[in-house]
Design a protein around this motif. Structure first.
Motif, mmCIF file in Angstrom:
data_model
loop_
_atom_site.group_PDB
_atom_site.id
_atom_site.type_symbol
_atom_site.label_atom_id
_atom_site.label_comp_id
_atom_site.label_asym_id
_atom_site.label_seq_id
_atom_site.Cartn_x
_atom_site.Cartn_y
_atom_site.Cartn_z
ATOM 1 N N GLY A 301 0.707 -1.143 -0.072
ATOM 2 C CA GLY A 301 0.125 -0.093 0.136
ATOM 3 C C GLY A 301 0.923 1.395 -0.050
ATOM 4 O O GLY A 301 0.623 2.350 -0.443
ATOM 5 N N TRP A 305 1.005 4.145 -2.850
ATOM 6 C CA TRP A 305 0.791 5.605 -2.655
ATOM 7 C C TRP A 305 1.806 6.254 -3.281
ATOM 8 O O TRP A 305 1.517 7.307 -4.094
ATOM 9 C CB TRP A 305 0.809 5.927 -1.232
ATOM 10 N N TYR A 319 -7.016 6.828 -3.663
ATOM 11 C CA TYR A 319 -7.562 6.049 -2.723
ATOM 12 C C TYR A 319 -8.018 4.632 -3.285
ATOM 13 O O TYR A 319 -7.745 3.676 -2.516
ATOM 14 C CB TYR A 319 -8.710 6.920 -2.304
ATOM 15 N N ILE A 322 -4.766 2.535 -3.710
ATOM 16 C CA ILE A 322 -4.165 2.145 -2.437
ATOM 17 C C ILE A 322 -5.086 0.958 -1.985
ATOM 18 O O ILE A 322 -4.387 0.100 -1.316
ATOM 19 C CB ILE A 322 -3.821 3.015 -1.494
ATOM 20 N N SER A 323 -6.220 1.128 -1.939
ATOM 21 C CA SER A 323 -7.060 0.290 -1.268
ATOM 22 C C SER A 323 -7.135 -1.325 -1.956
ATOM 23 O O SER A 323 -7.165 -2.271 -1.231
ATOM 24 C CB SER A 323 -8.692 0.598 -1.473
ATOM 25 N N PRO A 333 -7.618 0.707 4.388
ATOM 26 C CA PRO A 333 -7.419 2.133 5.025
ATOM 27 C C PRO A 333 -8.313 2.228 6.258
ATOM 28 O O PRO A 333 -9.589 2.280 5.981
ATOM 29 C CB PRO A 333 -7.454 3.207 4.037
ATOM 30 N N PRO A 337 -5.950 7.754 3.408
ATOM 31 C CA PRO A 337 -4.366 7.366 3.375
ATOM 32 C C PRO A 337 -3.549 8.391 2.851
ATOM 33 O O PRO A 337 -2.703 8.455 1.946
ATOM 34 C CB PRO A 337 -4.554 6.476 2.039
ATOM 35 N N CYS A 367 1.969 11.148 3.485
ATOM 36 C CA CYS A 367 1.622 9.789 2.974
ATOM 37 C C CYS A 367 1.461 9.093 4.508
ATOM 38 O O CYS A 367 2.151 9.223 5.175
ATOM 39 C CB CYS A 367 2.736 8.857 2.503
ATOM 40 N N ILE A 369 -0.904 6.083 5.841
ATOM 41 C CA ILE A 369 -1.849 4.924 5.641
ATOM 42 C C ILE A 369 -2.082 4.155 7.185
ATOM 43 O O ILE A 369 -0.862 3.562 7.252
ATOM 44 C CB ILE A 369 -1.288 3.770 4.533
#
Length: 451
Positions: A301, A305, A319, A322-323, A333, A337, A367, A369
């Motif tokens: 993750g 990012w 978002y 990253i998810s 998250p 995040p 950053c 998370i």
């Protein structure tokens, strides 16, 4: 995405000693922009020790014990209302303005015999019936939160005093978003001089946090570990956080006399004005299960990012990316995040589901998370500060602050060449530990990298 845990020494990118100065002209321009955008007769900006950032952005005055109010009017009228101790501190103010003693802002029990009441001061300044007054609080309600009352994030006493003069509650409007909106707010975009101040802070905060992590050993107390930070008096944006244990890790708490034990989960964080760093891991030197089940899925993750953030990308797209990467390891998250940062740690954020708001050049971003779900004794974190800058802004930084630019280029090279994070040229890492994550605390020279 393949992640490897390997020995990797952290370079010394350099730590600036002297904080850069922001000239008075910038504060003058900020005040003028806020007043013009408000379309009000008067703008009233509230601040106190906790909620200082808007006032600080406009004046470089940050109340130390009391409340304070900045009043802006037409023809460059500017008044700073402060208590007894604020008068002693007024020399820090940058823009041209008149400082007025308002003893109702003083601590209880101190003298009130010299100044008029707050409503009388505002009347003397010129607030009167028929005026439209914009109020800046420490945050504002989104449209879906609003009800049939003001909902201003300032003391009711201040609102009551203003209303007693303008005679119409509808003439008092919330203009906080002019400063704080995630893409339209003035504070979302930073001048070159402000960028230099934030890099100074982020560099020093992250270096201090790294010293805490390296100073963590079984048998030392949490307080002793935190004492390794080498604090030099830099203004903080958060409490210094340090929590260890084998049960639920309460990451927001302050350090205690508890002794750190092998096998503890560990979280620590601290922030100076312009940058926060945080790390979470396991107090161990070797633990393949922790790496495979927790740390490596989390770092996917982090890598996502850094490789998805660039000028013009929407917060919703970041978002989602990253998810998706976290979901591979069964994580998600817990909060946004990433977010804008400033002299307060969290300004606002576009990093949320469905957001079409785009990150832009001039933004200082964390950053950040925080993964979920977590089992007892498990904690993961690798938070640092970056800045987004297009070519024009990068050229301006390199020209005005060549030493800072050399530090930024060295961090970019390290992230790409050693960590395997293929970041955009738009990302200017501010941290002394940029993307450098050593999840096993007792092997603090072994980091996760992308193959």
């Amino acid at each position: 995405m393949n992640i490897e845990w390997r020995k990797l020494e952290l370079p010394n990118f350099g730590i600036p000693e002297e904080m850069p100065e922001i000239p008075s002209s910038i504060y003058e321009e900020r005040c003028n922009k806020l007043y013009a955008k408000s379309e009000c007769d008067w703008v009233v900006v509230y601040g106190d020790r906790e909620h200082f950032a808007n006032l600080f952005y406009l004046t470089e005055f940050d109340p130390r014990f009391e409340e304070a109010v900045l009043v802006l009017g037409k023809d460059n009228q500017r008044y700073l209302l402060v208590g007894n101790e604020g008068m002693m501190y007024k020399s820090v103010v940058k823009p041209q303005l008149e400082t007025i003693l308002c003893q109702s802002f003083s601590l209880m029990g101190q003298d009130r015999s010299i100044s008029p009441r707050l409503d009388e001061i505002l009347k003397n300044i010129g607030l009167s019936s028929g005026n439209k007054v914009g109020v800046v609080g420490w945050k504002y309600l989104e449209d879906e939160e609003k009800q049939d009352f003001k909902g201003l994030f300032v003391p009711a006493y201040l609102v009551d005093c203003v209303e007693s003069l303008v005679k119409d509650s509808e003439a008092i409007v919330d203009v906080s978003s002019i400063l704080m909106h995630p893409t339209k707010g003035l504070r979302a975009y930073n001048e070159v001089e402000q960028i230099a101040v934030f890099e100074w802070a982020a560099t020093r905060a992250s270096a201090a946090l790294h010293r805490i992590v390296k100073g963590t050993q079984p048998g030392v107390s949490e307080l002793e570990a935190v004492s390794k930070m080498g604090y030099a008096g830099e203004p903080l944006t958060t409490y210094v956080m340090y929590a260890s244990g084998k049960n639920e890790i309460v990451g927001l708490r302050s350090p205690s006399a508890k002794k750190v034990e092998k096998g503890d989960g560990l979280f620590t964080a601290l922030g100076y004005r312009g940058g926060l760093s945080a790390r979470g891991g396991l107090v161990d030197s070797v633990n393949d299960e922790y790496l495979e089940k927790w740390a490596i899925p989390y770092y996917r993750g982090i890598a996502a990012w850094y490789e998805s953030v660039s000028v013009g990308v929407s917060g919703g797209d970041i978002y989602n990316h990253i998810s998706e990467e976290l979901a591979v390891g069964g994580l998600r998250p817990a909060l946004n995040p990433g977010h804008l940062t400033s002299s307060d740690e969290w300004l606002h954020t576009s990093f949320r589901p469905g957001s079409n708001e785009k990150v832009s050049s001039g933004m200082a971003i964390q950053c950040d998370i925080i993964p979920a779900p977590m089992e007892d004794g498990i904690v993961l974190n690798c938070e640092d500060s970056v800045f987004l800058a297009d070519q024009h802004l990068r050229d301006a930084i390199a020209k005005k602050y060549p030493d800072m630019w050399e530090r930024i280029k060295a961090r970019q090279k390290f992230m790409r060449g050693e960590l395997g994070l293929q970041i955009s040229d738009d990302i200017l890492p501010f941290s002394s530990t940029p993307g450098y994550y050593t999840p096993l605390i007792l092997s603090n020279d072994y980091a996760l990298t992308v193959k």
